[in-house]
Design an enzyme around this catalytic site. Sequence first.
Site, mmCIF file in Angstrom:
data_model
loop_
_atom_site.group_PDB
_atom_site.id
_atom_site.type_symbol
_atom_site.label_atom_id
_atom_site.label_comp_id
_atom_site.label_asym_id
_atom_site.label_seq_id
_atom_site.Cartn_x
_atom_site.Cartn_y
_atom_site.Cartn_z
ATOM 1 N N LYS A 1 0.855 -1.092 -0.056
ATOM 2 C CA LYS A 1 0.058 0.154 -0.108
ATOM 3 C C LYS A 1 0.982 1.264 -0.049
ATOM 4 O O LYS A 1 1.289 1.657 1.103
ATOM 5 C CB LYS A 1 -0.943 -0.039 1.158
ATOM 6 C CG LYS A 1 -2.411 0.502 1.068
ATOM 7 C CD LYS A 1 -2.392 2.160 0.853
ATOM 8 C CE LYS A 1 -1.979 2.896 2.021
ATOM 9 N NZ LYS A 1 -1.811 4.281 1.724
ATOM 10 N N GLU B 1 9.367 16.575 14.363
ATOM 11 C CA GLU B 1 9.749 16.461 12.879
ATOM 12 C C GLU B 1 8.988 17.231 11.973
ATOM 13 O O GLU B 1 7.807 17.418 12.031
ATOM 14 C CB GLU B 1 9.768 14.805 12.431
ATOM 15 C CG GLU B 1 10.325 14.689 10.960
ATOM 16 C CD GLU B 1 10.000 13.147 10.802
ATOM 17 O OE1 GLU B 1 11.231 12.472 10.127
ATOM 18 O OE2 GLU B 1 8.822 12.496 10.891
ATOM 19 N N GLY C 1 2.621 5.086 13.199
ATOM 20 C CA GLY C 1 3.340 4.020 13.649
ATOM 21 C C GLY C 1 2.444 3.374 14.913
ATOM 22 O O GLY C 1 2.348 2.253 14.867
ATOM 23 N N GLY D 1 6.957 5.581 7.956
ATOM 24 C CA GLY D 1 6.212 6.880 7.896
ATOM 25 C C GLY D 1 5.934 7.343 9.363
ATOM 26 O O GLY D 1 7.183 7.349 9.939
ATOM 27 N N SER D 2 5.047 8.189 9.650
ATOM 28 C CA SER D 2 5.186 8.958 10.642
ATOM 29 C C SER D 2 5.128 8.236 12.088
ATOM 30 O O SER D 2 4.557 7.087 12.126
ATOM 31 C CB SER D 2 3.995 10.280 10.586
ATOM 32 O OG SER D 2 2.773 9.563 11.000
ATOM 33 N N THR D 3 5.512 8.795 13.310
ATOM 34 C CA THR D 3 5.392 8.036 14.336
ATOM 35 C C THR D 3 3.898 8.137 14.753
ATOM 36 O O THR D 3 3.463 7.059 15.406
ATOM 37 C CB THR D 3 6.265 8.972 15.425
ATOM 38 O OG1 THR D 3 7.652 8.796 15.276
ATOM 39 C CG2 THR D 3 5.994 8.260 16.830
ATOM 40 N N CYS E 1 13.965 11.355 6.710
ATOM 41 C CA CYS E 1 13.973 11.176 8.145
ATOM 42 C C CYS E 1 14.996 11.276 8.790
ATOM 43 O O CYS E 1 15.223 11.282 10.123
ATOM 44 C CB CYS E 1 12.893 9.809 8.400
ATOM 45 S SG CYS E 1 13.689 8.338 7.460
ATOM 46 N N GLU F 1 9.750 1.927 10.632
ATOM 47 C CA GLU F 1 10.615 2.802 10.467
ATOM 48 C C GLU F 1 9.825 4.196 10.501
ATOM 49 O O GLU F 1 9.227 4.536 9.561
ATOM 50 C CB GLU F 1 11.649 2.773 9.235
ATOM 51 C CG GLU F 1 12.692 3.404 9.298
ATOM 52 C CD GLU F 1 12.629 4.899 8.530
ATOM 53 O OE1 GLU F 1 12.397 5.923 9.334
ATOM 54 O OE2 GLU F 1 12.756 5.010 7.288
#
Length: 488
Positions: free
Chosen positions: A185, A395, A243, A238-240, A297, A260
């Site tokens: 995806k 970030e 995640g 992707g983003s925390t 990142c 990650e």
Amino acid sequence: MNSDGTYAHWIGGRWHEPAGAHYPVVNPATEETVGLAPEAGPADVDAAVRAARAAYEDWSRTSPAERAAILERIADVLASRSADLIPLLQQETGATIRVASSMQIPTAVDRFRRYARGALEPDMIPFAPQPVKASPLAPGGLVNAAAARRPLGVVACITSYNFPLVNLAGKVAPALAMGNTVVAKPAPQDPLTCLLLGGIMREAGLPDGVFNVITGSGAAAGEALVAHPGVDMISFTGSTAVGRAIARVAGASMKRTLMELGGKGAAIILEDAAPGVLRSAISAVGSTWAFHSGQICTAPTRVLVPRGQYEQVITALEQYARSLTLGDPVDNSTVVGPLITAAQRDHVEAYIAGAREQGARVVAGGTRPDLKPGYYVAPTLLADVTPGMTVAQEEIFGPVVAALPYDTEDEAVEIANGTPYGLYDYVFGTDTARAWALAARLRSGNVGINTVQRHPETPFGGFKHSGVGRDGGSFGLHAYSELQAVVW
């Protein structure tokens, strides 16, 4: 792709028209539609997972040599199509033509070749025979054992927008090498090249259903994929924030995860940095502006400088930022292209405005460039930043560098470690033994000493909120396996 510019999902070795509509994929530099991506509904997600599940039994039992040969052929076909794919990938990502041509398709090809070799790596760990006394459990004797790496099953690969094909290849190649099947995806902003990967893999001889691709404009497709009971593992970049949401859902059914996530890299300049080392540090920090407009990142978005050298470094960074050419990404002279969407541009600009309000000094950039169309942010340098400011904690994912002074090495370590992130930090100093010792104090999954260069075989991942598990080299290969102990 159809003649009208619409794309379909790739499921079970063929194009699969979506149950719903299509949505536009927009060129960040021209604001024009590149193509129309399919909008996945629950039925599309289910079809993709079922196709992967149906293909798993046969694929997982293929020989490592057969998997290696197919991955090598995928690399060959992908390389042969690069001339056609690079323009599409450049248009949907907004990457400069230099980045698109040198670091998108070629790196993806390299990753398939690496894991073609990976399929042939030993997958068994033998143990020395051990005498065992008889017990009520079993007779005594000489017991042998081995630990074997086994495939997990169906892997959901969910990727970020900055390097769509590279990130996908870094997940799919090791997953397939280990004998797993995949449902991919891609990020909604730039999925078109990833959709074409399905046909490339089929041409290379990958059996139908082993690799599937679905897309969607929002979170619904990814959420359905993560929650699907037929998925055994989720590999996410992707983003925390996303995640965390994935981890909550995955934990309910004990799905394996490899994540990650975000980063807030610190580049620590030591006071012993010789002129050459200092120049390397300036160039490294400048990569936040010069490389894909800071949409990476691992970028050293915070630079920590001894107070006595602070203004000298600020001046050098200002000169660097102002020297960079901002503009059309297909122009070979352009270094800084647009951000991926108008929303991301606005997001970055809000961080800059917030930094001003909190007392940061805008040394370079900070205002919207007079470039239309396109979603541009000028290389921005913020000085007089304190550790508690939002721009020093969160970030940003754009061409923004925050410069912080420090007085002692202990303070530098405290500042570097003082965010929720821990993905990639950097140390610049002439005494490399001192830099090595300092690296051990950084709560970061990766540390670069006097360089921002990467080593392709090292384990890549983060501490703290920057992720779970490790990609890269054999570490990434093993991440897509389970260990099974066999005793006889």
